[in-house]
Design an enzyme around this catalytic site. Structure first.
Site, short mmCIF file in Angstrom:
data_model
loop_
_atom_site.label_atom_id
_atom_site.label_comp_id
_atom_site.label_asym_id
_atom_site.label_seq_id
_atom_site.Cartn_x
_atom_site.Cartn_y
_atom_site.Cartn_z
N SER A 430 0.95 -1.23 -0.08
CA SER A 430 -0.08 0.05 0.08
C SER A 430 0.67 1.07 0.04
CB SER A 430 -1.00 0.05 1.37
OG SER A 430 -0.23 -0.37 2.42
N HIS A 458 -5.13 -3.28 -2.76
CA HIS A 458 -4.85 -2.34 -3.95
C HIS A 458 -4.71 -3.14 -5.19
CE1 HIS A 458 -4.46 0.95 -1.10
NE2 HIS A 458 -4.12 0.33 -0.33
N LYS A 489 -12.15 0.21 -2.14
CA LYS A 489 -11.12 1.02 -3.03
C LYS A 489 -11.66 1.10 -4.47
CE LYS A 489 -7.68 0.59 0.21
NZ LYS A 489 -8.42 0.17 1.36
#
Ligand code: WAQ
Ligand code: MG
Length: 643
Positions: A430, A458, A489
């Site tokens: 990250s 991610h 996300k």
């Protein structure tokens, strides 16, 4: 006017023949009823367990046989170690004219499991109590003001000890008393005598040990032992002047908070809150100003997509806002299950389980999978939620060097975890934007029978030709046991998830505390996330646009001599010093760009960086403008002194 008649009350509670609690009082007649009730209450509800036998003895005393004694004066000696505490006790005993002080203190430390005290002849070191197993018990004593102080006071080690110590110190022939509590967590004990007073010593044992005991040290040249024992057991005493313990310094709560804030500010680690007036789009509004946002994880710009919003709205109208319960009780709707089926399909697993946040998933799954005896192998740059999961697990954690498969293999081989364990890694790191070598991790895990867990927070919607994540990126056919990810996300919603086998889902559903003990997410979030997932499948060009933006931005930065690498949508711009990174971020803000300075504890000290996160919908103009300003501000801060 003479006081009413005086009564002795004694309570003793047992379970299976084992003592669990006891207490006594000496009270005027008027208080007997109330206190009898309170003592019974204490007997029935003691932390040691529920009694199967309670003895409450109430006995009238003749008022003139009750002695009144002034409480010993109290002082506290703060010590910083058990050894120091023990030395203080020994020294005071020596100063009281006792030969063999060290031997006697040693004897105290050998004592445990007695109901009463050792009655020790200070000159001959002979034990005088008839029953060495039980010891001699001081009894028939109370705080003279206990009737006024109320019946419902809970056990107070100090208040009970000062009464006992005062009675004992006034025994005929008594030289001193030594005491260590048998309460595992009560480390304060004392030495008491009429000469010394009551001297509390703050550390006489290390916390967690159930050892403890008392020695009554006496001289029997003039007073026979029988007379001392008769006084301790049969002569009623009420102690006057027992005051609650005065604490020199109570903990400074305000100071604790303020000192922490000051030190964060001093180290350039203090974080301020940015408040936006709009959705986290490439351009956001803040205090009436338009700002270019280079830090949202809504990589595919789906949080504000009309279709996503409509799906969430419809569900909101149908299911209301809150879910009202844990998934295990009433918090599961068809929308929760439908999303899970879609997530499983997306990641090509049998099933999936949605968690409230990615943090809850990581911090809960690891302890569930890793009982004592197991070993967790964790990449040194893993996300804080993984670190917290490792900390919460009872298993041992072994950290391996970042993405270093030789180091990982060496460590696994050396430890040879026979009782199972886990290799856990971010899929995309990250704060660095690089990718974990999934195939190698699976190889190593396979050889040793370890679970594998990849955090796709991610990488979902980012890695792989069509955004399916790390397996697509490596064209890997095998499955990690736990393919964890977030809805918050690239899916533009909120929550965490795990894709796994049906059995693993059942295991987590039943064993994972962060899942079990949380009210589930609203159905509207499930519907929105599901819609976002559909859009990713239907519009893979978003994933391509994102990748294309990353290459473009890295090339733009290179024009200003800023070299960045990234395999994802996270682009770290390394600075190092925390103060410089913070100034660069501040400066960029004043020019209308939000790109946060990432500092310790998110990354190591001295490795501060600006962390850009791109969206598929950033325009090239926006990115070129940002690169230009970043170039300018890095040049300016390089002239700043290192803080
Ligand atoms: N008579 C003689 N010995 C006793 C008695 C008694 N009535 N009650 C307990 N003991 C012995 C027994 O061996 C216990 O294991 C040992 O003493 C410790 O008893 O100022 O809690 O009740 O903050 O665990 C000291 C307070 C607290 C210091 C002492 O003792 C402070 C404590 P505990
Ligand atoms: Mg105790």
């Amino acid at each position: 006017m003479a006081e009413d008649s005086v009564y002795s009350l004694k309570m003793r509670a047992e379970a299976n023949g084992r003592h669990i609690s006891g207490a006594e009082r000496i009270l005027p007649e008027a208080a007997v009823g109330e206190f009898a009730k309170a003592l019974l209450e204490r007997a029935m509800h003691h932390a040691n367990g529920r009694p199967d036998f309670v003895n409450l003895k109430i006995e009238k005393l003749s008022a003139d046989e009750v002695r009144s004694l002034e409480a010993l004066p109290v002082r506290t000696v703060e010590v910083s170690s058990v050894e120091q505490g023990r030395n203080v006790m020994t020294q005071m005993l020596e100063d009281s004219g006792v030969a063999n002080a060290a031997v006697i203190v040693d004897m105290l430390y050998q004592t445990s499991g007695m109901r009463g005290a050792i009655l020790l002849d200070a000159d001959t070191l002979e034990r005088l109590e008839p029953d060495h197993q039980r010891g001699v018990r001081a009894t028939l004593m109370d705080d003279a003001e206990s009737a006024c102080k109320g019946a419902n006071s809970c056990k107070d080690h100090y208040a009970e000890a000062i009464v006992l110590a005062t009675k004992v110190a006034n025994a005929p022939g008594m030289i001193a008393e030594l005491c260590i509590s048998d309460d595992p967590d009560y480390t304060t004990g004392y030495i008491a005598s009429r000469k010394l007073g009551y001297v509390r010593i703050t550390k006489l044992k290390s916390p967690g040990t159930p050892k403890g005991g008392r020695i009554f040290l006496c001289r029997t040249k003039e007073i026979p032992a029988e007379q001392i024992i008769a006084y301790l057991e049969k002569s009623p005493v009420r102690v006057t002047g027992v005051r609650p313990l005065h604490r020199e310094s109570v903990f400074d709560k305000k100071g604790f908070v303020n000192r922490n804030l000051e030190s964060l500010k001093h180290d350039n680690l203090f974080r301020d809150e940015f408040i936006f007036d709009s959705a986290a789009a490439p351009c956001v509004k803040q205090g009436g100003r338009e700002i270019l946002l280079l830090s949202s994880n809504d990589y595919l710009d789906l949080a504000r997509d009309e279709r996503v919003i409509k799906a969430a709205k419809d569900a909101l109208e149908k299911f209301g806002l809150g879910s009202g319960g844990s998934r295990l009780t009433t918090g599961s709707t068809v929308l929760h299950r439908e999303l899970e089926y879609e997530l499983a399909k997306f990641k090509e697993t049998e099933d999936a389980l949605v968690f409230n946040t990615g943090f809850a998933a990581n911090s809960g799954i690891i302890p569930a999978l890793c009982p004592p005896g197991a070993v967790i192998f964790s990449d040194e740059l893993n996300h804080a939620s993984i670190i917290d999961g490792c900390r919460a697990a009872k298993a041992r954690t072994v950290i391996y060097r970042h993405n270093d498969m030789h180091d990982l293999a060496d460590k696994v081989r050396m430890i040879d975890p026979r009782q199972g364990g886990l290799i856990v890694s971010d899929a995309v790191f990250s704060m660095d934007g690089d990718i974990a070598p999934l195939p190698d991790i699976l190889d190593i895990a396979q050889e040793f029978g370890l679970f594998t867990m990849l955090d796709e927070a991610h990488s979902t919607g980012v890695l792989g030709e069509s955004g399916h994540g790390i397996r697509e990126h490596f064209s890997e056919k095998r499955h990690p046991d736990i393919l964890m990810g977030t809805l918050s996300k690239a899916l533009g919603a909120e929550g965490g998830f795990v894709c796994c086998t049906a059995e693993m889902r059942q295991f987590l559903y039943n064993k994972c505390r962060s899942f079990i003990f949380s009210t589930s997410l609203p159905a509207a979030i499930m519907a929105g996330a599901r819609s976002a997932l559909e859009i990713i499948e239907q519009e893979p060009q978003r994933v391509r646009m994102l990748r294309e933006n990353v290459s473009f931005f890295i090339a733009e930065l290179a024009k200003y001599d800023i070299k960045c690498v990234s395999d994802s949508a996270i682009i770290p711009i390394h600075i190092g010093d925390e103060g410089r990174a913070a100034s660069a971020a501040d400066q960029l803000r004043t020019h209308g760009i939000v790109i946060p300075a990432i500092r310790y504890p998110t990354v190591k000290r001295g490795e501060a960086r600006l962390r850009a996160a791109l969206m598929a919908t950033h325009t090239h103009d926006q990115l070129a403008f940002a690169a230009h300003l970043i170039g300018q501000s890095l040049q300016e801060i390089s002239c700043l002194p290192v803080s």
